[in-house]
Design an enzyme around this catalytic site. Structure first.
Site, PDB file in Angstrom:
ATOM      1  N   ARG A 181       0.824  -1.221   0.000  1.00  0.00           N
ATOM      2  CA  ARG A 181       0.000   0.000   0.000  1.00  0.00           C
ATOM      3  C   ARG A 181       0.852   1.262   0.000  1.00  0.00           C
ATOM      4  O   ARG A 181       0.327   2.372  -0.110  1.00  0.00           O
ATOM      5  CB  ARG A 181      -0.913   0.025   1.248  1.00  0.00           C
ATOM      6  CG  ARG A 181      -1.949  -1.061   1.286  1.00  0.00           C
ATOM      7  CD  ARG A 181      -2.738  -1.009   2.594  1.00  0.00           C
ATOM      8  NE  ARG A 181      -3.869  -0.115   2.524  1.00  0.00           N
ATOM      9  CZ  ARG A 181      -5.124  -0.501   2.269  1.00  0.00           C
ATOM     10  NH1 ARG A 181      -5.410  -1.768   2.095  1.00  0.00           N
ATOM     11  NH2 ARG A 181      -6.104   0.385   2.217  1.00  0.00           N
ATOM     12  N   TYR A 208       0.781   4.270  -2.508  1.00  0.00           N
ATOM     13  CA  TYR A 208      -0.333   5.214  -2.339  1.00  0.00           C
ATOM     14  C   TYR A 208      -0.119   6.038  -1.063  1.00  0.00           C
ATOM     15  O   TYR A 208      -0.127   7.266  -1.102  1.00  0.00           O
ATOM     16  CB  TYR A 208      -1.633   4.420  -2.284  1.00  0.00           C
ATOM     17  CG  TYR A 208      -2.890   5.259  -2.215  1.00  0.00           C
ATOM     18  CD1 TYR A 208      -3.376   5.920  -3.337  1.00  0.00           C
ATOM     19  CD2 TYR A 208      -3.614   5.372  -1.027  1.00  0.00           C
ATOM     20  CE1 TYR A 208      -4.543   6.681  -3.276  1.00  0.00           C
ATOM     21  CE2 TYR A 208      -4.773   6.117  -0.957  1.00  0.00           C
ATOM     22  CZ  TYR A 208      -5.242   6.773  -2.089  1.00  0.00           C
ATOM     23  OH  TYR A 208      -6.398   7.515  -2.018  1.00  0.00           O
ATOM     24  N   GLY A 228       3.062   8.041  -1.243  1.00  0.00           N
ATOM     25  CA  GLY A 228       2.896   9.025  -2.328  1.00  0.00           C
ATOM     26  C   GLY A 228       2.049  10.193  -1.856  1.00  0.00           C
ATOM     27  O   GLY A 228       2.368  11.358  -2.088  1.00  0.00           O
ATOM     28  N   ARG A 249     -13.356  -1.320  -4.766  1.00  0.00           N
ATOM     29  CA  ARG A 249     -13.518  -0.940  -3.358  1.00  0.00           C
ATOM     30  C   ARG A 249     -14.763  -1.602  -2.787  1.00  0.00           C
ATOM     31  O   ARG A 249     -15.630  -2.081  -3.522  1.00  0.00           O
ATOM     32  CB  ARG A 249     -13.573   0.587  -3.234  1.00  0.00           C
ATOM     33  CG  ARG A 249     -12.196   1.190  -3.298  1.00  0.00           C
ATOM     34  CD  ARG A 249     -12.197   2.691  -3.308  1.00  0.00           C
ATOM     35  NE  ARG A 249     -12.437   3.235  -4.630  1.00  0.00           N
ATOM     36  CZ  ARG A 249     -12.435   4.528  -4.927  1.00  0.00           C
ATOM     37  NH1 ARG A 249     -12.218   5.415  -3.982  1.00  0.00           N
ATOM     38  NH2 ARG A 249     -12.655   4.946  -6.166  1.00  0.00           N
TER      39      ARG A 249
HETATM   40  P1  NAD Z   1     -10.981   7.350  -9.157  1.00  0.00           P
HETATM   41  O1  NAD Z   1      -9.985   6.276  -9.413  1.00  0.00           O
HETATM   42  O2  NAD Z   1     -12.392   7.136  -9.574  1.00  0.00           O
HETATM   43  O3  NAD Z   1     -10.515   8.722  -9.815  1.00  0.00           O
HETATM   44  C1  NAD Z   1      -9.172   9.065 -10.035  1.00  0.00           C
HETATM   45  C2  NAD Z   1      -9.071   9.817 -11.352  1.00  0.00           C
HETATM   46  O4  NAD Z   1      -7.707  10.223 -11.564  1.00  0.00           O
HETATM   47  C3  NAD Z   1      -9.443   8.935 -12.554  1.00  0.00           C
HETATM   48  O5  NAD Z   1     -10.281   9.645 -13.431  1.00  0.00           O
HETATM   49  C4  NAD Z   1      -8.100   8.629 -13.198  1.00  0.00           C
HETATM   50  O6  NAD Z   1      -8.205   8.349 -14.577  1.00  0.00           O
HETATM   51  C5  NAD Z   1      -7.333   9.904 -12.889  1.00  0.00           C
HETATM   52  N1  NAD Z   1      -5.874   9.737 -12.908  1.00  0.00           N
HETATM   53  C6  NAD Z   1      -5.138   8.755 -12.333  1.00  0.00           C
HETATM   54  N2  NAD Z   1      -3.817   8.951 -12.575  1.00  0.00           N
HETATM   55  C7  NAD Z   1      -3.727  10.081 -13.314  1.00  0.00           C
HETATM   56  C8  NAD Z   1      -2.649  10.796 -13.888  1.00  0.00           C
HETATM   57  N3  NAD Z   1      -1.372  10.374 -13.759  1.00  0.00           N
HETATM   58  N4  NAD Z   1      -2.918  11.909 -14.612  1.00  0.00           N
HETATM   59  C9  NAD Z   1      -4.195  12.341 -14.790  1.00  0.00           C
HETATM   60  N5  NAD Z   1      -5.261  11.696 -14.277  1.00  0.00           N
HETATM   61  C10 NAD Z   1      -5.030  10.580 -13.541  1.00  0.00           C
HETATM   62  O7  NAD Z   1     -10.886   7.650  -7.586  1.00  0.00           O
HETATM   63  P2  NAD Z   1     -11.726   8.652  -6.676  1.00  0.00           P
HETATM   64  O8  NAD Z   1     -12.355   7.871  -5.598  1.00  0.00           O
HETATM   65  O9  NAD Z   1     -12.542   9.543  -7.518  1.00  0.00           O
HETATM   66  O10 NAD Z   1     -10.559   9.485  -6.004  1.00  0.00           O
HETATM   67  C11 NAD Z   1     -10.243  10.801  -6.413  1.00  0.00           C
HETATM   68  C12 NAD Z   1      -9.137  11.352  -5.523  1.00  0.00           C
HETATM   69  O11 NAD Z   1      -9.570  11.391  -4.162  1.00  0.00           O
HETATM   70  C13 NAD Z   1      -7.851  10.544  -5.552  1.00  0.00           C
HETATM   71  O12 NAD Z   1      -6.753  11.410  -5.510  1.00  0.00           O
HETATM   72  C14 NAD Z   1      -7.932   9.734  -4.279  1.00  0.00           C
HETATM   73  O13 NAD Z   1      -6.662   9.403  -3.779  1.00  0.00           O
HETATM   74  C15 NAD Z   1      -8.650  10.701  -3.352  1.00  0.00           C
HETATM   75  N6  NAD Z   1      -9.348   9.956  -2.286  1.00  0.00           N
HETATM   76  C16 NAD Z   1     -10.512   9.314  -2.546  1.00  0.00           C
HETATM   77  C17 NAD Z   1     -11.113   8.607  -1.533  1.00  0.00           C
HETATM   78  C18 NAD Z   1     -12.429   7.892  -1.745  1.00  0.00           C
HETATM   79  O14 NAD Z   1     -12.870   7.232  -0.819  1.00  0.00           O
HETATM   80  N7  NAD Z   1     -13.098   7.997  -2.856  1.00  0.00           N
HETATM   81  C19 NAD Z   1     -10.529   8.540  -0.252  1.00  0.00           C
HETATM   82  C20 NAD Z   1      -9.328   9.189  -0.056  1.00  0.00           C
HETATM   83  C21 NAD Z   1      -8.752   9.922  -1.066  1.00  0.00           C
HETATM   84  N1  UDP Z   2     -12.979  -5.338   1.423  1.00  0.00           N
HETATM   85  C1  UDP Z   2     -13.684  -6.521   1.498  1.00  0.00           C
HETATM   86  N2  UDP Z   2     -14.197  -7.038   0.346  1.00  0.00           N
HETATM   87  C2  UDP Z   2     -14.066  -6.430  -0.853  1.00  0.00           C
HETATM   88  C3  UDP Z   2     -13.354  -5.213  -0.927  1.00  0.00           C
HETATM   89  C4  UDP Z   2     -12.808  -4.698   0.242  1.00  0.00           C
HETATM   90  O1  UDP Z   2     -13.845  -7.105   2.573  1.00  0.00           O
HETATM   91  O2  UDP Z   2     -14.582  -6.960  -1.847  1.00  0.00           O
HETATM   92  C5  UDP Z   2     -12.449  -4.748   2.674  1.00  0.00           C
HETATM   93  C6  UDP Z   2     -10.982  -4.363   2.618  1.00  0.00           C
HETATM   94  O3  UDP Z   2     -10.159  -5.450   2.973  1.00  0.00           O
HETATM   95  C7  UDP Z   2     -10.937  -3.247   3.654  1.00  0.00           C
HETATM   96  C8  UDP Z   2     -12.316  -2.596   3.550  1.00  0.00           C
HETATM   97  O4  UDP Z   2     -13.150  -3.548   2.915  1.00  0.00           O
HETATM   98  O5  UDP Z   2     -10.786  -3.782   4.946  1.00  0.00           O
HETATM   99  C9  UDP Z   2     -12.310  -1.306   2.733  1.00  0.00           C
HETATM  100  O6  UDP Z   2     -11.672  -1.588   1.511  1.00  0.00           O
HETATM  101  P1  UDP Z   2     -11.608  -0.557   0.307  1.00  0.00           P
HETATM  102  O7  UDP Z   2     -10.795  -1.187  -0.776  1.00  0.00           O
HETATM  103  O8  UDP Z   2     -12.954  -0.071  -0.027  1.00  0.00           O
HETATM  104  O9  UDP Z   2     -10.853   0.718   0.883  1.00  0.00           O
HETATM  105  P2  UDP Z   2      -9.588   0.905   1.848  1.00  0.00           P
HETATM  106  O10 UDP Z   2     -10.161   1.559   3.034  1.00  0.00           O
HETATM  107  O11 UDP Z   2      -8.973  -0.402   2.195  1.00  0.00           O
HETATM  108  O12 UDP Z   2      -8.665   1.739   1.051  1.00  0.00           O
END
Ligand code: NAD
Ligand code: UDP
Length: 335
Positions: A162, A165, A168, A206
């Site tokens: 992990r 991510y 990063g 997810r």
């Molecule tokens: P997502 O994967 O649906 O969206 C990510 C987007 O970024 C996609 O459209 C992808 O094509 C684009 N992308 C990836 N690499 C790229 C690059 N090198 N250049 C240009 N575009 C690029 O995910 P999301 O859930 O919409 O997440 C959006 C942001 O929010 C991310 O930065 C993620 O880390 C952050 N985030 C989301 C969550 C969540 O629960 N959804 C939680 C924590 C952080």
């Molecule tokens: N998880 C699960 N079954 C699935 C996908 C995820 O049990 O099909 C669990 C995963 O191991 C984690 C939690 O659900 O404990 C949330 O996972 P997710 O990938 O949504 O996000 P994370 O919080 O781990 O980034």
């Protein structure tokens, strides 16, 4: 004379309606980014959506493409933005967010986070733009403090699967704060906790989308480990609200600020809720827990409550209901 005053008034009003900002959303074709593009566009802003379509899709923004004031550019944030591009605000969301997707090419994930952060920060610096960074609860790793406050420095494995991510995103935060300290860039760092909703990909991987799609297809619900690990799930509309509030917060406020819903559930509880709400006949099966999977996660959102005057409105059942409806409709469509 009266007529002239009216004309001037109408002109002033229409100018103020048109007076939107020019905003760039990186990752704007993804799940969260596409909701954000929509809200920013509806509020009267000129929106430039930049995405390399790694996990995003043009489907998510198809209703905006071709509209005046909306522009899609296929752009990888690893590449610098054109010197000619000048914007008022940047929302940096580019990065795959689902573990199977960010682990697919971990070096690419790191490059997206680190080189991508430098490129968006350089753009913000020369544009004198405000810039939001989509950081994450993953900066806390497998937390030893629970719930997590912004002051907690986390428990992150630097060498695990992990880490591309987690580290990063941590490095991106460091870059944001260094650009703020060195160059006075107006940064806004939000640490997003598990957010779900319509427009997630069916193969996103997810937990919420997996369980809903599995339930709707009457396939086994895959719980990783014993299902006793916890997450706190935020509905996308609440999250977009708080991102916009954070961008409009006072200039001296940079965060980092936790943004998420503090209601905590075990993964097993989530599976049972989805089963009940879909009326599915799926069985629950157990698969191995991925390495370094955090055991608990729950945001302390007192800072967001105090500074942004924000409270999530959607309960898990409300958000699941519309997400289930979305997947029911999209799975019924021929692909
Ligand atoms: P997502 O994967 O649906 O969206 C990510 C987007 O970024 C996609 O459209 C992808 O094509 C684009 N992308 C990836 N690499 C790229 C690059 N090198 N250049 C240009 N575009 C690029 O995910 P999301 O859930 O919409 O997440 C959006 C942001 O929010 C991310 O930065 C993620 O880390 C952050 N985030 C989301 C969550 C969540 O629960 N959804 C939680 C924590 C952080
Ligand atoms: N998880 C699960 N079954 C699935 C996908 C995820 O049990 O099909 C669990 C995963 O191991 C984690 C939690 O659900 O404990 C949330 O996972 P997710 O990938 O949504 O996000 P994370 O919080 O781990 O980034």
């Amino acid at each position: 004379m009266r007529r002239l005053i009216w004309i001037v008034l109408v002109l002033v009003c229409s100018l103020s309606v048109m007076e939107g900002k020019r905003v760039l959303v990186t990752g704007g074709a993804g799940f969260l980014g596409s909701h954000l593009c929509e809200r920013l566009y509806e509020a009267g802003n000129e929106v430039i959506c930049a995405d390399n379509l790694y996990t995003g899709s043009l489907r998510n923004i198809s209703h905006l493409i071709g509209k005046k004031g909306f522009q899609f550019i296929q752009h990888d944030v690893e590449d610098p933005f054109s010197q000619d591009l000048i914007v008022d605000e940047v929302y940096n969301l580019a990065c795959p967010a689902s573990p199977p997707h960010y682990q697919r090419d971990p070096i690419k994930t790191l490059r997206t986070n680190v080189i991508g952060a430098i490129n968006v920060l350089e753009l913000a610096k020369r544009s004198h733009a405000k810039i939001f960074q989509a950081s994450t609860s993953e900066v806390y790793g497998d937390p030893l403090e629970h719930p997590q406050k912004e002051t907690y420095w986390g428990n992150v494995n630097p060498d695990g699967i992990r880490s591309c991510y987690d580290e990063g995103k941590r490095c991106a935060e460091t870059l944001f704060f260094d650009y703020q300290r060195l160059y006075g860039v107006n940064i806004k760092v939000g640490r997003i906790f598990n957010t779900y909703g319509p427009k997630m990909n069916a193969d996103d991987g997810r937990v919420v989308s997996n369980f809903i799609v599995q339930a709707l297809e009457n396939k086994p619900i895959t719980i990783y480990g014993d299902g006793q690990q916890t997450r706190s799930f935020c509905y996308v509309d609440d999250l977009v609200d708080v991102i916009l509030l954070l961008m409009d917060s006072p200039d001296g406020f940079h965060g980092p600020v936790n943004i998420g819903n503090p209601n905590e559930f075990t993964v097993k509880e989530l599976a049972l809720k989805v089963l009940a709400m879909t009326g599915s006949t799926s069985e629950i099966i157990s698969l191995p827990l991925p390495l370094d999977d955090p055991k608990v996660r729950n945001p302390d959102i007192s800072l967001a409550r105090r500074v942004l005057n924000w409270e999530p409105k959607f309960q898990l059942e409300d958000g699941l209901k519309s997400t289930i409806e979305y997947f029911r409709a999209s799975l019924a469509k021929p692909s």
